[in-house]
Scaffold this active site. Structure first.
Site, PDB file in Angstrom:
ATOM      1  N   GLY A  32       0.824  -1.212   0.000  1.00 50.31           N
ATOM      2  CA  GLY A  32       0.000   0.000   0.000  1.00 50.31           C
ATOM      3  C   GLY A  32       0.850   1.251   0.000  1.00 50.31           C
ATOM      4  O   GLY A  32       2.084   1.180  -0.022  1.00 50.31           O
ATOM      5  N   LYS A  56       8.125  -0.248   5.836  1.00 49.66           N
ATOM      6  CA  LYS A  56       7.641   1.100   5.538  1.00 49.66           C
ATOM      7  C   LYS A  56       8.794   1.888   4.974  1.00 49.66           C
ATOM      8  O   LYS A  56       9.832   2.045   5.627  1.00 49.66           O
ATOM      9  CB  LYS A  56       7.174   1.781   6.823  1.00 49.66           C
ATOM     10  CG  LYS A  56       5.754   1.555   7.099  1.00 49.66           C
ATOM     11  CD  LYS A  56       5.230   2.559   8.080  1.00 49.66           C
ATOM     12  CE  LYS A  56       3.739   2.357   8.157  1.00 49.66           C
ATOM     13  NZ  LYS A  56       3.102   3.252   9.098  1.00 49.66           N
ATOM     14  N   ASP A 153      -3.486   8.289  16.390  1.00 47.28           N
ATOM     15  CA  ASP A 153      -4.150   8.020  15.110  1.00 47.28           C
ATOM     16  C   ASP A 153      -4.825   6.652  15.136  1.00 47.28           C
ATOM     17  O   ASP A 153      -4.702   5.864  14.195  1.00 47.28           O
ATOM     18  CB  ASP A 153      -3.130   8.129  13.968  1.00 47.28           C
ATOM     19  CG  ASP A 153      -3.794   8.259  12.604  1.00 47.28           C
ATOM     20  OD1 ASP A 153      -5.035   8.478  12.549  1.00 47.28           O
ATOM     21  OD2 ASP A 153      -3.092   8.118  11.586  1.00 47.28           O
TER      22      ASP A 153
END
Ligand code: ADE
Length: 293
Positions: A32, A56, A153
């Site tokens: 993603g 990441k 978050d």
């Protein structure tokens, strides 16, 4: 100070274990992309053993010395966190661009996609399973809260699913690093998940995480069919969050089991003092464990 057991010899240089080199990572495929960069799946090779990991890759940014030092410091902190409902941070690769964060791979992907895709086929997951997702999330959050770590978050998009479909919270701690390059432009704020006391100040606490927990429960019991405050603009959502007469700011979805709807409304408490903490939330989600504390 580094203990000998914390270090590993790489190319003759002693480094902490969480300090990973780019040539120890093989990228297999993209999972993603987000504002911070991309997420890949791949392998982490060390001592002739390969581990499945998520990687990441942070966008090129102003990775000055100071930011890099903060990044390494944060990694040192979060790689010690160890809980079945949190994505483990295996390490960071800070020696080359792009900077990379190496994470435990959640085999079954993102909870939001899983529920959303079922909802498109007009399917629904059993209540017990949805409640289980909430309990897993509460367990991970209670662990973080006990360590005085604020997530900032919490949302269904940041919940991943492990091998046994257990929820694993991601993007805590190091998520701040993802904002390094965003700061140059404009920090994206997850308005629909913000507590009323955070909306103007952007000050976050464990109790604002609890508010986001309520919003995330709303997502789960609506099968992630839409974002919170469906049909409203960001501006309109913000006004409702600020409006003291709107209690709760959002009604639990119709299909929500009664006890869960009650808990959701309690977590949407505007008075921070009266909003429950994660240990209490955990007890309410698993009443049979009430005596164990
Ligand atoms: N997407 C983002 N992070 C991930 C992870 N750790 N595992 C699987 N998919 C992901």
């Amino acid at each position: 100070k580094l203990q000998p057991s914390d270090a590993i010899l790489v190319r003759g240089i002693s480094r902490p274990k969480y300090y990973i080199l780019h040539d120890e990572i093989v990228l297999d495929g993209k999972l993603g992309a987000g504002a911070f960069g991309q997420v890949w799946r791949g392998k982490f090779w060390r001592k002739n053993e390969a581990k499945d990991v998520a990687i990441k890759r942070l966008n090129h940014g102003k990775s000055g010395k100071e930011i890099l030092r903060g990044f390494v410091k944060e990694a040192k902190l979060v790689q010690k966190l160890n809980h079945p409902n949190l994505i483990r941070v295996i390490g960071i690769a800070p020696t080359e661009e792009p900077l990379m964060i190496i994470l435990e791979l959640a085999k079954n992907g993102c909870l939001k996609n899983y529920l959303h895709n079922l909802s498109k086929k007009e399917k629904r997951v059993e209540d017990e399973i949805l409640i289980g997702f909430c309990l897993d999330m509460a367990r991970g959050m209670a662990y973080l809260a006990a360590k005085m770590i604020i997530h900032r978050d919490l949302a269904a998009r940041n919940l991943l699913l492990g091998e046994k479909m257990e929820v694993k919270i991601s993007d805590f701690g190091l998520s701040e690093c993802g904002k390094i390059e965003a700061r140059a432009t404009k920090i994206k704020v997850p308005i629909r998940w913000l507590a009323p006391e955070s909306i103007d100040t952007l000050i976050f606490t464990t109790k604002s995480d609890v508010w986001a927990f309520a919003v995330t429960m709303w997502e789960i019991f609506s099968m992630c069919a839409s974002d919170p405050f469906p049909g409203l603009t960001n501006r309109q959502a913000k006004d409702i969050i600020r409006d003291k007469s709107k209690n709760p700011p959002m009604d639990p979805p119709n299909e929500t089991p009664k006890q869960m709807a009650k808990l959701m409304v309690e977590c949407f408490e505007r008075n921070v003092e009266e909003r429950p903490g994660f240990a209490e939330i955990m007890r309410k989600l698993a009443p049979e464990n009430e005596d164990l504390n």
